[in-house]
Write an enzyme that holds these catalytic residues in place. Structure first.
Site, PDB file in Angstrom:
ATOM      1  N   MET A  54       8.777  -4.085  11.163  1.00 15.62           N
ATOM      2  CA  MET A  54       9.645  -3.110  11.277  1.00 15.62           C
ATOM      3  C   MET A  54       8.791  -1.827  11.839  1.00 15.62           C
ATOM      4  O   MET A  54       9.500  -0.508  11.505  1.00 15.62           O
ATOM      5  CB  MET A  54      10.367  -2.911  10.028  1.00 15.62           C
ATOM      6  CG  MET A  54      11.334  -4.138   9.656  1.00 15.62           C
ATOM      7  SD  MET A  54      12.869  -3.494   8.764  1.00 15.62           S
ATOM      8  CE  MET A  54      12.039  -2.993   7.260  1.00 15.62           C
ATOM      9  N   HIS A  58       0.078  -0.997   9.841  1.00 14.31           N
ATOM     10  CA  HIS A  58      -0.832  -0.755   9.059  1.00 14.31           C
ATOM     11  C   HIS A  58      -1.790  -1.970   8.976  1.00 14.31           C
ATOM     12  O   HIS A  58      -1.518  -3.057   9.591  1.00 14.31           O
ATOM     13  CB  HIS A  58      -0.505  -0.378   7.702  1.00 14.31           C
ATOM     14  CG  HIS A  58       0.238  -1.302   6.886  1.00 14.31           C
ATOM     15  ND1 HIS A  58       0.038  -2.486   6.612  1.00 14.31           N
ATOM     16  CD2 HIS A  58       1.618  -1.296   6.498  1.00 14.31           C
ATOM     17  CE1 HIS A  58       0.960  -3.079   6.118  1.00 14.31           C
ATOM     18  NE2 HIS A  58       2.029  -2.397   5.961  1.00 14.31           N
ATOM     19  N   GLY A  60      -2.344  -4.160   7.140  1.00 20.08           N
ATOM     20  CA  GLY A  60      -1.808  -5.388   6.638  1.00 20.08           C
ATOM     21  C   GLY A  60      -1.182  -6.286   7.724  1.00 20.08           C
ATOM     22  O   GLY A  60      -1.406  -7.584   8.155  1.00 20.08           O
ATOM     23  N   HIS A  61      -0.383  -5.482   8.846  1.00 17.29           N
ATOM     24  CA  HIS A  61       0.295  -5.997   9.909  1.00 17.29           C
ATOM     25  C   HIS A  61      -0.937  -6.602  11.063  1.00 17.29           C
ATOM     26  O   HIS A  61      -0.754  -7.545  11.318  1.00 17.29           O
ATOM     27  CB  HIS A  61       1.042  -5.031  10.864  1.00 17.29           C
ATOM     28  CG  HIS A  61       2.212  -4.592   9.936  1.00 17.29           C
ATOM     29  ND1 HIS A  61       2.480  -3.325   9.449  1.00 17.29           N
ATOM     30  CD2 HIS A  61       3.318  -5.158   9.482  1.00 17.29           C
ATOM     31  CE1 HIS A  61       3.778  -3.191   9.020  1.00 17.29           C
ATOM     32  NE2 HIS A  61       4.232  -4.223   8.916  1.00 17.29           N
ATOM     33  N   GLY A 172       3.663 -11.608   5.438  1.00 17.43           N
ATOM     34  CA  GLY A 172       2.402 -11.039   4.637  1.00 17.43           C
ATOM     35  C   GLY A 172       3.219 -11.653   3.154  1.00 17.43           C
ATOM     36  O   GLY A 172       4.479 -11.525   2.916  1.00 17.43           O
ATOM     37  N   ASP A 175       5.831  -9.755   0.611  1.00 18.68           N
ATOM     38  CA  ASP A 175       7.084 -10.061   0.381  1.00 18.68           C
ATOM     39  C   ASP A 175       7.356 -11.343   0.047  1.00 18.68           C
ATOM     40  O   ASP A 175       7.503 -12.372   1.182  1.00 18.68           O
ATOM     41  CB  ASP A 175       7.825  -9.497   1.719  1.00 18.68           C
ATOM     42  CG  ASP A 175       7.633  -8.076   1.833  1.00 18.68           C
ATOM     43  OD1 ASP A 175       8.107  -7.444   1.358  1.00 18.68           O
ATOM     44  OD2 ASP A 175       6.695  -7.772   2.951  1.00 18.68           O
ATOM     45  N   SER A 211       3.881  -0.003   4.784  1.00 19.69           N
ATOM     46  CA  SER A 211       4.388   1.001   5.754  1.00 19.69           C
ATOM     47  C   SER A 211       4.936   2.271   4.614  1.00 19.69           C
ATOM     48  O   SER A 211       4.889   3.359   5.222  1.00 19.69           O
ATOM     49  CB  SER A 211       5.696   0.629   6.683  1.00 19.69           C
ATOM     50  OG  SER A 211       5.103  -0.490   7.328  1.00 19.69           O
TER      51      SER A 211
HETATM   52  O1  PAF Z   1       8.880  -7.599   6.284  1.00 21.17           O
HETATM   53  C1  PAF Z   1       9.393  -6.858   7.228  1.00 21.17           C
HETATM   54  O2  PAF Z   1       9.070  -5.903   7.602  1.00 21.17           O
HETATM   55  C2  PAF Z   1      10.938  -7.184   7.597  1.00 21.17           C
HETATM   56  O3  PAF Z   1      11.590  -7.857   6.290  1.00 21.17           O
HETATM   57  C3  PAF Z   1      10.977  -8.157   8.678  1.00 21.17           C
HETATM   58  C4  PAF Z   1      10.448  -9.666   8.097  1.00 21.17           C
HETATM   59  C5  PAF Z   1      10.412  -7.625   9.849  1.00 21.17           C
HETATM   60  C6  PAF Z   1      12.617  -8.533   8.873  1.00 21.17           C
HETATM   61  O4  PAF Z   1      13.052  -7.324   9.517  1.00 21.17           O
END
Ligand code: PAF
Length: 304
Positions: A54, A58, A60-61, A172, A175, A211
């Site tokens: 979204m 950072h 992590g992404h 990740g 979540d 984020s």
């Molecule tokens: O983890 C996230 O950033 C969101 O839940 C995702 C997986 C991009 C879905 O909108």
């Protein structure tokens, strides 16, 4: 077509996608633009990895993206703030948006492409979740405190998988409940994608990268490290307590901090069923949500 400040040498060809010549990262905003990209990959026999985000990217992404780049010939990242997964309009409004910085980071990290659709592109005029049977994985924790959240996540991820058609997708483990739900969605809709949960990226203090940390002060970042410390503490002491006693202990520790604990829960690592007795579960995770400076943070780790 929207323009982003770092685009220095745009050329539009095939009327289908935009390539930043100097940077070689393609940016798509329309689903139809993905077709040419997919055809090109298929014709070369190249595999595609996918990281859904979204935005407000950072480390992590970037860890997810690097893993994707290692394991696939091409990697695409989506940036889409999905309205249907926010049960609180203020949270949606305040969600950090940093498009220019995100695109620069992705280009630097070597992403092949970015998909940045509008809400209309994903939902048309019907901005609502599908009803997907999540077999109880959505009960408790985030499912309890953010009603409808996981239906929104399941809906958008299903659509993104269908549009992007990746062979592998990286999410990740911060979540964790989401990872199990996304794996379930891929399975029940027979989507040919392997969903891979990747270890949470953390600062030295143990605080999970998120984020939402962009909204914390320096002091907040320090204070928020209690979340990880308490998860570790729970892992070291769980044998002395029942699950409910352990929750109370941790809740007491939070009362002495500046954070407000929303929940601490112990759940079976596979089914996400709430643990009432340690002996009935082979593998358990501790999951938490807490507010720091009004910012909602979540985290989890393996208890055993
Ligand atoms: O983890 C996230 O950033 C969101 O839940 C995702 C997986 C991009 C879905 O909108």
């Amino acid at each position: 077509m929207q323009k982003y400040s770092f685009f220095v040498n745009n050329s539009i060809y095939n009327n289908s996608f935009t390539r930043c010549n100097a940077l070689k990262m393609q940016v798509f905003q329309r689903i139809t633009e993905l077709t040419g990209f997919q055809q090109e990959l298929r014709s070369k026999g190249h595999s595609l990895g996918f990281v859904a985000t979204m935005g407000a990217l950072h480390e992590g992404h970037l860890t997810l993206l690097r893993r994707s780049l290692e394991e696939n010939d091409a990697s695409i990242v989506s940036i889409f703030v999905n309205p249907t997964q926010f049960n609180n309009s203020e949270d949606l409004e305040k969600y950090p948006r940093r498009t220019d910085e995100d695109l620069a980071l992705l280009r630097e990290a070597g992403a092949t492409a970015v998909f940045m659709p509008s809400v209309e592109e994903i939902y048309g005029s019907d901005v609502k979740s599908e009803e997907i049977d999540l077999i109880g994985l959505d009960i408790g924790m985030e499912g309890e405190f953010r009603p409808g959240h996981f239906q929104g996540v399941a809906t958008v991820v299903k659509r993104l998988f269908e549009f992007i058609k990746p062979q592998k997708a990286y999410f990740g483990n911060k979540d964790y409940q989401q990872v199990l739900i996304v794996q379930h969605v891929a399975r029940i809709f027979n989507l040919p994608v392997e969903v891979i949960g990747v270890s949470t990226a953390r600062y030295e203090s143990g605080l999970a990268m998120s984020s939402r940390n962009y909204r914390l002060s320096e002091q907040g970042m320090k204070d928020a490290a209690i979340i990880y410390r308490e998860m570790k503490w729970a892992g070291e002491h769980y044998q002395k307590f029942s699950p409910s006693e352990l929750k109370n202990e941790v809740a007491e520790h939070f009362k002495q901090s500046s954070l407000e604990l929303e929940y601490i829960e112990f759940a079976d690592s596979q089914s996400m069923k709430i643990v009432e007795n340690w002996l009935e579960h082979q593998s358990v995770r501790v999951l938490m949500a807490a507010y720091c400076e009004g910012v909602r943070l979540i985290d989890n780790t393996s208890l055993y």
